[in-house]
Design a protein around this motif. Structure first.
Motif, PDB file in Angstrom:
ATOM      1  N   ALA A 113       2.791 -69.020  -0.563  1.00 49.43           N
ATOM      2  CA  ALA A 113       3.103 -68.225   0.625  1.00 49.43           C
ATOM      3  C   ALA A 113       2.315 -66.919   0.678  1.00 49.43           C
ATOM      4  CB  ALA A 113       4.606 -67.950   0.674  1.00 49.43           C
ATOM      5  N   ASP A 114       1.983 -66.355  -0.485  1.00 52.46           N
ATOM      6  CA  ASP A 114       1.218 -65.103  -0.501  1.00 52.46           C
ATOM      7  C   ASP A 114      -0.279 -65.354  -0.683  1.00 52.46           C
ATOM      8  OD1 ASP A 114       1.101 -65.929  -3.098  1.00 52.46           O
ATOM      9  OD2 ASP A 114       1.969 -64.102  -3.970  1.00 52.46           O
ATOM     10  N   GLN A 115      -0.717 -66.613  -0.425  1.00 50.03           N
ATOM     11  CA  GLN A 115      -2.125 -67.001  -0.463  1.00 50.03           C
ATOM     12  C   GLN A 115      -2.743 -66.943  -1.860  1.00 50.03           C
ATOM     13  OE1 GLN A 115      -3.857 -68.263   2.439  1.00 50.03           O
ATOM     14  NE2 GLN A 115      -1.655 -68.400   2.767  1.00 50.03           N
ATOM     15  N   SER A 116      -1.923 -67.058  -2.877  1.00 51.96           N
ATOM     16  CA  SER A 116      -2.419 -67.134  -4.254  1.00 51.96           C
ATOM     17  C   SER A 116      -2.242 -68.558  -4.761  1.00 51.96           C
ATOM     18  CB  SER A 116      -1.650 -66.160  -5.145  1.00 51.96           C
ATOM     19  OG  SER A 116      -0.283 -66.531  -5.210  1.00 51.96           O
ATOM     20  N   LEU A 117      -2.846 -68.855  -5.904  1.00 51.94           N
ATOM     21  CA  LEU A 117      -2.604 -70.144  -6.536  1.00 51.94           C
ATOM     22  C   LEU A 117      -1.161 -70.151  -7.055  1.00 51.94           C
ATOM     23  CD1 LEU A 117      -5.945 -70.676  -8.476  1.00 51.94           C
ATOM     24  CD2 LEU A 117      -5.208 -71.779  -6.373  1.00 51.94           C
ATOM     25  N   PRO A 118      -0.404 -71.210  -6.795  1.00 57.50           N
ATOM     26  CA  PRO A 118       1.030 -71.201  -7.096  1.00 57.50           C
ATOM     27  C   PRO A 118       1.386 -71.129  -8.569  1.00 57.50           C
ATOM     28  CG  PRO A 118       0.318 -73.383  -6.397  1.00 57.50           C
ATOM     29  CD  PRO A 118      -0.833 -72.452  -6.146  1.00 57.50           C
ATOM     30  N   VAL A 119       0.470 -71.550  -9.445  1.00 55.22           N
ATOM     31  CA  VAL A 119       0.726 -71.529 -10.886  1.00 55.22           C
ATOM     32  C   VAL A 119      -0.462 -70.853 -11.569  1.00 55.22           C
ATOM     33  CG1 VAL A 119       1.130 -72.930 -12.940  1.00 55.22           C
ATOM     34  CG2 VAL A 119       2.074 -73.659 -10.749  1.00 55.22           C
ATOM     35  N   PRO A 120      -0.232 -69.827 -12.386  1.00 55.12           N
ATOM     36  CA  PRO A 120      -1.340 -69.094 -13.026  1.00 55.12           C
ATOM     37  C   PRO A 120      -2.296 -69.984 -13.804  1.00 55.12           C
ATOM     38  CG  PRO A 120       0.719 -67.898 -13.306  1.00 55.12           C
ATOM     39  CD  PRO A 120       1.080 -69.224 -12.708  1.00 55.12           C
ATOM     40  N   THR A 121      -1.793 -71.057 -14.405  1.00 57.72           N
ATOM     41  CA  THR A 121      -2.648 -71.925 -15.215  1.00 57.72           C
ATOM     42  C   THR A 121      -3.780 -72.531 -14.398  1.00 57.72           C
ATOM     43  OG1 THR A 121      -0.680 -72.473 -16.508  1.00 57.72           O
ATOM     44  CG2 THR A 121      -2.609 -73.850 -16.853  1.00 57.72           C
ATOM     45  N   MET A 122      -3.571 -72.709 -13.101  1.00 63.49           N
ATOM     46  CA  MET A 122      -4.612 -73.294 -12.254  1.00 63.49           C
ATOM     47  C   MET A 122      -5.899 -72.472 -12.283  1.00 63.49           C
ATOM     48  SD  MET A 122      -2.577 -74.600  -8.876  1.00 63.49           S
ATOM     49  CE  MET A 122      -1.235 -75.791  -9.003  1.00 63.49           C
ATOM     50  N   GLU A 123      -5.756 -71.177 -12.473  1.00 67.53           N
ATOM     51  CA  GLU A 123      -6.938 -70.324 -12.523  1.00 67.53           C
ATOM     52  C   GLU A 123      -7.756 -70.563 -13.783  1.00 67.53           C
ATOM     53  OE1 GLU A 123      -6.237 -66.223 -11.824  1.00 67.53           O
ATOM     54  OE2 GLU A 123      -4.901 -66.563 -10.115  1.00 67.53           O
ATOM     55  N   MET A 124      -7.146 -71.152 -14.807  1.00 69.14           N
ATOM     56  CA  MET A 124      -7.825 -71.384 -16.072  1.00 69.14           C
ATOM     57  C   MET A 124      -8.555 -72.721 -16.103  1.00 69.14           C
ATOM     58  SD  MET A 124      -7.167 -68.617 -17.634  1.00 69.14           S
ATOM     59  CE  MET A 124      -7.723 -69.051 -19.284  1.00 69.14           C
ATOM     60  N   GLY A 125      -8.194 -73.631 -15.202  1.00 68.10           N
ATOM     61  CA  GLY A 125      -8.863 -74.918 -15.150  1.00 68.10           C
ATOM     62  C   GLY A 125     -10.043 -74.881 -14.202  1.00 68.10           C
ATOM     63  N   GLU A 126     -10.567 -76.041 -13.905  1.00 69.74           N
ATOM     64  CA  GLU A 126     -11.708 -76.133 -12.995  1.00 69.74           C
ATOM     65  C   GLU A 126     -11.218 -76.242 -11.563  1.00 69.74           C
ATOM     66  OE1 GLU A 126     -16.087 -77.629 -12.459  1.00 69.74           O
ATOM     67  OE2 GLU A 126     -15.057 -77.289 -14.351  1.00 69.74           O
ATOM     68  N   ILE A 127     -11.895 -75.568 -10.648  1.00 66.91           N
ATOM     69  CA  ILE A 127     -11.580 -75.650  -9.228  1.00 66.91           C
ATOM     70  C   ILE A 127     -12.698 -76.424  -8.537  1.00 66.91           C
ATOM     71  CG2 ILE A 127     -11.262 -74.368  -7.087  1.00 66.91           C
ATOM     72  CD1 ILE A 127      -9.869 -72.213  -8.682  1.00 66.91           C
ATOM     73  N   VAL A 128     -12.312 -77.503  -7.856  1.00 74.26           N
ATOM     74  CA  VAL A 128     -13.265 -78.403  -7.213  1.00 74.26           C
ATOM     75  C   VAL A 128     -13.113 -78.298  -5.699  1.00 74.26           C
ATOM     76  CG1 VAL A 128     -14.047 -80.792  -7.000  1.00 74.26           C
ATOM     77  CG2 VAL A 128     -13.079 -79.981  -9.171  1.00 74.26           C
ATOM     78  N   ILE A 129     -14.238 -78.146  -5.004  1.00 73.33           N
ATOM     79  CA  ILE A 129     -14.234 -78.086  -3.540  1.00 73.33           C
ATOM     80  C   ILE A 129     -14.831 -79.365  -2.988  1.00 73.33           C
ATOM     81  CG2 ILE A 129     -15.154 -76.875  -1.520  1.00 73.33           C
ATOM     82  CD1 ILE A 129     -15.010 -74.296  -3.154  1.00 73.33           C
ATOM     83  N   GLN A 130     -14.131 -79.955  -2.042  1.00 75.78           N
ATOM     84  CA  GLN A 130     -14.550 -81.206  -1.422  1.00 75.78           C
ATOM     85  C   GLN A 130     -15.090 -80.906  -0.028  1.00 75.78           C
ATOM     86  OE1 GLN A 130     -11.316 -83.919  -0.896  1.00 75.78           O
ATOM     87  NE2 GLN A 130     -12.616 -85.680  -0.467  1.00 75.78           N
ATOM     88  N   VAL A 131     -16.289 -81.411   0.255  1.00 76.21           N
ATOM     89  CA  VAL A 131     -16.984 -81.096   1.500  1.00 76.21           C
ATOM     90  C   VAL A 131     -17.706 -82.347   1.983  1.00 76.21           C
ATOM     91  CG1 VAL A 131     -19.103 -80.371   0.321  1.00 76.21           C
ATOM     92  CG2 VAL A 131     -18.569 -79.392   2.557  1.00 76.21           C
TER      93      VAL A 131
END
Length: 251
Positions: A113-131
């Motif tokens: 709701a505050d436009q952040s990643l919902p779980v802090p651990t997600m920031e430690m993994g890989e972020i993949v963008i699909q286009v």
């Protein structure tokens, strides 16, 4: 004794239709499961982790095993809770506990709701963008990349290109990587391409993965190649504990 593999976490964000991202996650998970990897997909209409955090569901109800050989869970049914939510800490603990049980976790990325990643651990993994290869998709992907970079800071991101040949995908990647480096000081890594293939739609219509229904389809072979990028054993690590060649090395 053999050492247990370090869990690997991939969070997917997409500028494409929701069915395209869901098809990506399901087919990639099925391909990884066929290669004998333990896979968890955090998505789907099952008991949510938020309900477990509120003690409305038992932890065992948070996941279900699908016929394709991987497990599925969901963070929340409606809006994703923000860091200020009373259950945020417990939700993070449940999430961390779940991903420790799988070798590879694929998350359908949504912002809280505050436009952040919902779980802090997600920031430690890989972020993949699909286009995809369309101009509107590429523009939207760059906006998404900038938004994520503004939120979580300078770090590597990875790219998958839908409905593209390898040559087309490489061109999209080269242009986006150049812009990301020049204007965002962000590193963009290339994971691969998924070709336009009607077999994906036909398999999805049956509620199955394309490699189960059409194992020799172009898309099925592409998902097999892509899955190898997610399990590469020898990968260069960045300072964020992730691979700089597009394969995550866990959290």
């Amino acid at each position: 004794m053999l050492e247990r593999p370090v869990p690997r976490l991939f969070t997917f964000f997409s500028v494409l239709a929701e069915e395209d991202k869901s098809a990506m996650l399901i087919n990639l998970a099925a391909s990884l499961a066929q290669a004998k990897h333990s896979v968890l997909v955090i998505d789907g209409d099952v008991a949510t982790l938020q309900e477990v955090a509120r003690m409305e569901r038992a932890p065992r109800e948070a996941t279900r095993m699908l016929p394709e050989g991987f497990s599925m869970a969901r963070i929340a049914r409606r809006s994703v809770p923000s860091a200020s939510d009373p259950q945020a800490g417990q939700l993070a603990e449940i999430f961390d506990s779940l991903i420790e049980q799988a070798e590879i976790t694929l998350v359908n990325g949504v912002l809280s709701a505050d436009q952040s990643l919902p779980v802090p651990t997600m920031e430690m993994g890989e972020i993949v963008i699909q286009v995809s290869t369309t101009a509107s998709s590429i523009k939207a992907a760059y906006v998404l990349l900038k938004s994520l970079s503004d939120r979580i800071g300078r770090r590597p991101f990875s790219l998958i290109v839908n409905d593209a040949t390898e040559a087309e995908a490489r061109t999209v990647y080269a242009n986006m990587a150049q812009a990301a480096s020049r204007y965002l000081a962000a590193q963009l890594n290339y994971l691969g391409a998924i070709p336009a293939d009607d077999h994906i739609r036909r398999a999805t219509g049956q509620g199955r993965a394309v490699m189960d229904v059409f194992p020799f389809a172009t898309a099925a072979l592409a998902f097999q190649r892509l899955s190898k990028k997610f399990t590469a054993a020898e990968s260069a690590r960045s300072t964020y504990g992730m691979a700089t060649d597009g394969a995550s090395l866990g959290v």
